[in-house]
Write a protein that holds these residues in place. Structure first.
Motif, mmCIF file in Angstrom:
data_model
loop_
_atom_site.group_PDB
_atom_site.id
_atom_site.type_symbol
_atom_site.label_atom_id
_atom_site.label_comp_id
_atom_site.label_asym_id
_atom_site.label_seq_id
_atom_site.Cartn_x
_atom_site.Cartn_y
_atom_site.Cartn_z
ATOM 1 N N VAL A 69 23.590 76.238 54.412
ATOM 2 C CA VAL A 69 22.824 77.263 55.125
ATOM 3 C C VAL A 69 23.753 78.295 55.764
ATOM 4 N N GLY A 70 25.070 78.034 55.693
ATOM 5 C CA GLY A 70 26.022 79.009 56.234
ATOM 6 C C GLY A 70 26.666 78.605 57.542
ATOM 7 N N LYS A 71 26.679 77.314 57.866
ATOM 8 C CA LYS A 71 27.263 76.870 59.135
ATOM 9 C C LYS A 71 28.745 77.216 59.209
ATOM 10 N N SER A 72 29.488 76.852 58.180
ATOM 11 C CA SER A 72 30.929 77.124 58.194
ATOM 12 C C SER A 72 31.202 78.624 58.165
ATOM 13 N N SER A 73 30.386 79.370 57.427
ATOM 14 C CA SER A 73 30.566 80.826 57.399
ATOM 15 C C SER A 73 30.347 81.421 58.788
ATOM 16 N N LEU A 74 29.362 80.913 59.508
ATOM 17 C CA LEU A 74 29.095 81.414 60.853
ATOM 18 C C LEU A 74 30.253 81.069 61.795
ATOM 19 N N VAL A 75 30.752 79.852 61.720
ATOM 20 C CA VAL A 75 31.867 79.448 62.574
ATOM 21 C C VAL A 75 33.092 80.309 62.281
ATOM 22 N N ASN A 76 33.388 80.543 61.003
ATOM 23 C CA ASN A 76 34.521 81.401 60.641
ATOM 24 C C ASN A 76 34.331 82.815 61.167
ATOM 25 N N LEU A 77 33.106 83.321 61.080
ATOM 26 C CA LEU A 77 32.820 84.682 61.526
ATOM 27 C C LEU A 77 33.008 84.807 63.033
ATOM 28 N N LEU A 78 32.500 83.838 63.782
ATOM 29 C CA LEU A 78 32.629 83.899 65.236
ATOM 30 C C LEU A 78 34.069 83.656 65.679
ATOM 31 N N ALA A 79 34.795 82.823 64.948
ATOM 32 C CA ALA A 79 36.182 82.541 65.299
ATOM 33 C C ALA A 79 37.107 83.677 64.917
ATOM 34 N N GLY A 80 36.693 84.508 63.981
ATOM 35 C CA GLY A 80 37.535 85.610 63.529
ATOM 36 C C GLY A 80 38.635 85.179 62.591
ATOM 37 N N ARG A 81 38.533 83.961 62.043
ATOM 38 C CA ARG A 81 39.546 83.480 61.109
ATOM 39 C C ARG A 81 38.952 82.330 60.307
ATOM 40 N N GLU A 82 39.643 81.919 59.244
ATOM 41 C CA GLU A 82 39.155 80.860 58.372
ATOM 42 C C GLU A 82 39.527 79.501 58.969
ATOM 43 N N VAL A 83 38.604 78.913 59.708
ATOM 44 C CA VAL A 83 38.853 77.590 60.287
ATOM 45 C C VAL A 83 38.110 76.500 59.532
ATOM 46 N N ALA A 84 37.123 76.869 58.732
ATOM 47 C CA ALA A 84 36.331 75.894 57.977
ATOM 48 C C ALA A 84 36.284 76.309 56.518
ATOM 49 N N ILE A 85 36.277 75.329 55.620
ATOM 50 C CA ILE A 85 36.211 75.592 54.179
ATOM 51 C C ILE A 85 34.782 75.960 53.800
ATOM 52 N N VAL A 86 34.645 77.047 53.054
ATOM 53 C CA VAL A 86 33.335 77.511 52.611
ATOM 54 C C VAL A 86 33.278 77.446 51.081
ATOM 55 N N THR A 87 32.352 76.622 50.547
ATOM 56 C CA THR A 87 32.136 76.536 49.110
ATOM 57 C C THR A 87 30.643 76.428 48.840
ATOM 58 N N GLU A 88 30.276 76.553 47.584
ATOM 59 C CA GLU A 88 28.879 76.386 47.181
ATOM 60 C C GLU A 88 28.493 74.918 47.070
ATOM 61 N N ARG A 89 29.485 74.047 47.090
ATOM 62 C CA ARG A 89 29.220 72.624 46.912
ATOM 63 C C ARG A 89 28.707 72.011 48.214
ATOM 64 N N PRO A 102 34.127 80.028 78.512
ATOM 65 C CA PRO A 102 34.887 79.222 77.554
ATOM 66 C C PRO A 102 33.937 78.357 76.733
ATOM 67 N N VAL A 103 34.027 78.460 75.423
ATOM 68 C CA VAL A 103 33.101 77.750 74.531
ATOM 69 C C VAL A 103 33.886 77.043 73.444
ATOM 70 N N THR A 104 33.543 75.790 73.201
ATOM 71 C CA THR A 104 34.046 75.066 72.040
ATOM 72 C C THR A 104 32.935 75.019 71.008
ATOM 73 N N LEU A 105 33.149 75.724 69.909
ATOM 74 C CA LEU A 105 32.156 75.803 68.835
ATOM 75 C C LEU A 105 32.477 74.730 67.802
ATOM 76 N N ILE A 106 31.463 73.958 67.406
ATOM 77 C CA ILE A 106 31.669 72.829 66.491
ATOM 78 C C ILE A 106 30.877 73.055 65.211
ATOM 79 N N ASP A 107 31.597 73.051 64.104
ATOM 80 C CA ASP A 107 30.971 73.096 62.784
ATOM 81 C C ASP A 107 30.752 71.655 62.342
ATOM 82 N N THR A 108 29.506 71.293 62.040
ATOM 83 C CA THR A 108 29.184 69.902 61.713
ATOM 84 C C THR A 108 28.785 69.768 60.246
ATOM 85 N N ALA A 109 28.763 68.527 59.796
ATOM 86 C CA ALA A 109 28.362 68.237 58.420
ATOM 87 C C ALA A 109 26.892 68.597 58.213
#
Length: 464
Positions: A256-276, A294-301
């Motif tokens: 649904v785009g969780k990792s893409s959202l985390v990367n976008l908010l972080a301003g860098r590639e912190v999570a792997i984004v694939t179609e799989r 101060p916020v800790t953003l968590i990308d989850t499975a």
């Protein structure tokens, strides 16, 4: 400390108590040194020296005439062993008791190259009556000299560790004494109540009506104090969150785009984004500054049914993170049916991939590909987290030890109120004494054991 550098701020230290307060350990007679700047290459490094031998150290380094107090002076530093030059530096001198530590204190601002540091460290290591400072020893000496209370010490530590503007501002208020002033006001109320009730204990039995009058007058004042302490306890969680950071978990089905959202908010590639599906297994955490929070953003499975034991463990951890988060962002695909669940205070539903569907959504819609709606999402997150932050957090202890002291004082005041109908002034007086002792521990004057002090100051860097 920045205060030390202000030549007009001497009175703040000059009129402070030069003798340690009752309940504090004795001041050390050692002279200590440490860099107040981190090691490594830098344009400027600050060397701090505190104790009775600072004048001898300056003379040994080639500073023949001591600088005027609180006036920057250019000096040529030399090696006392052979007279070879070390560096040109700015020297500032703060005579006792008008200094941060309450002792004679010197700050040497020199060029931050590794060679200069090594030469200075070698010279200082061979000087008599001089030793390297332990972690937090400068601040510890300030506390022992009565320059700072433990609440100010905690504020200083929070200010050093603060990662956002909001956290830094509230920590600065604690450093400047907001907590101490609030505690002093509570203590004054307790002192007045104790004086009246304990004085009545000296009356004979035939003066019981006088005692009953004192207890009756104490009721409204105790209720007011209880309400003030209760408000502080209720604000403790928000103060801790502003100090340690809020936790925001991004959940939803796979892809649904969780990792893409985390990367976008972080301003860098912190999570792997694939179609799989199932790419994210372990929760990925990234620290952000959202409107000063101060916020800790968590990308989850991704949440789905699966037979893969590794992915199952990732989903279990995702649910665990979401359960403990201050805010859960549930991301849904714009092409799917909208969820039946509505937003609640700690749950925010966000529609992603809105650029693929022309319909206008009633709920918050974004597109990680185009950036549409991201500003609105950030504002919504900040609003959800900010709503529980009282404006007066600078007067609330943010550390667990300080919050425990306020809770203990509240419990004692509640017990005193409960004892009022018994018409037993001894019981009420004892509870008020316990409340006063708890507040005294918050400022450091309540006889805290040495291990508590060591734990507090150990979190500071060497140069503090």
């Amino acid at each position: 400390m920045a205060d030390d550098l202000d030549p007009d701020d001497g009175d703040r230290y000059r009129h402070a108590a030069a003798e340690p307060d009752e309940g504090r350990e004795e001041l050390s007679q050692d002279t200590i040194w440490a860099w107040a700047t981190p090691p490594g290459r830098s344009a400027l490094a600050v060397l701090r020296i505190s104790g009775p031998a600072v004048g001898n150290v300056l003379h040994a380094l080639g500073v023949r005439v001591l600088p005027a107090p609180r006036r920057a002076s250019l000096a040529r530093l030399v090696d006392p062993a052979d007279g070879q030059p070390i560096d040109q530096a700015i020297v500032l001198r703060f005579p006792a008791p008008a200094s941060f530590t309450g002792e004679d204190l010197v700050e040497i601002q020199h060029h931050g190259g590794l060679g200069v540091r090594r030469m200075l460290a070698n010279v200082l290591a061979h000087m008599p009556s001089l030793r390297p400072a332990e972690a937090g020893e400068f601040t510890r000496r300030a506390f022992l000299a009565g320059k700072l209370g433990l609440s100010e010490v905690a504020g200083l530590g929070d200010l050093v560790d603060a990662t956002t503007a909001r956290a830094a501002r509230h920590a600065l208020l604690r450093l400047e004494g907001e907590v101490s002033r609030q505690v002093e006001a509570w203590s004054d109320q307790l002192l007045g109540l104790r004086a009246e009730i304990e004085a009545d204990l000296d009356f004979a039995a035939d003066q019981a009506d006088v005692t009953a009058g004192a207890l009756g007058r104490a009721g409204p004042r105790l209720e007011l104090l209880r309400d003030q302490l209760r408000k502080a306890v209720q604000s403790a969680g928000a103060a801790t969150r502003l100090r340690e950071g809020f936790v925001v978990a991004v959940t939803g089905r796979p892809n649904v785009g969780k990792s893409s959202l985390v990367n976008l908010l972080a301003g860098r590639e912190v999570a792997i984004v694939t179609e799989r599906p199932g790419t994210t297994r372990d929760p990925i955490e990234v620290e952000l500054d959202l409107n000063g929070l101060p916020v800790t953003l968590i990308d989850t499975a991704g949440l789905r049914e699966t037979d893969d034991p590794i992915e199952q463990e990732g989903i279990r951890r995702a649910r665990e993170k979401a359960a403990g988060a201050d805010l859960v962002i549930e991301l849904v695909d714009a092409r799917d049916m909208p969820p039946a669940v509505v937003d609640c205070p700690n749950h925010l539903i966000v529609v992603n991939k809105a650029d693929l569907v022309p319909d206008r959504w009633a709920m918050l819609a974004i597109s990680c590909r185009t950036g549409t709606g991201i500003d609105e999402l950030l504002a919504a997150i900040a609003a959800r987290l900010d709503k529980d932050l009282p404006a007066e957090l600078g007067a609330v202890p943010a550390d667990a030890r300080g919050q425990a002291a306020v809770s203990q004082a509240l419990e004692a005041v509640e017990q005193a109120l409960a004892a009022l109908p018994l018409a037993e002034p001894v019981l009420v007086a004892e509870e008020l004494r316990a409340a006063a002792l708890a507040l005294a521990r918050l400022t450091g004057l309540g006889g805290d054991p040495e291990d508590v002090l060591s734990a507090i100051f150990a979190r500071f860097c060497i140069g503090k």
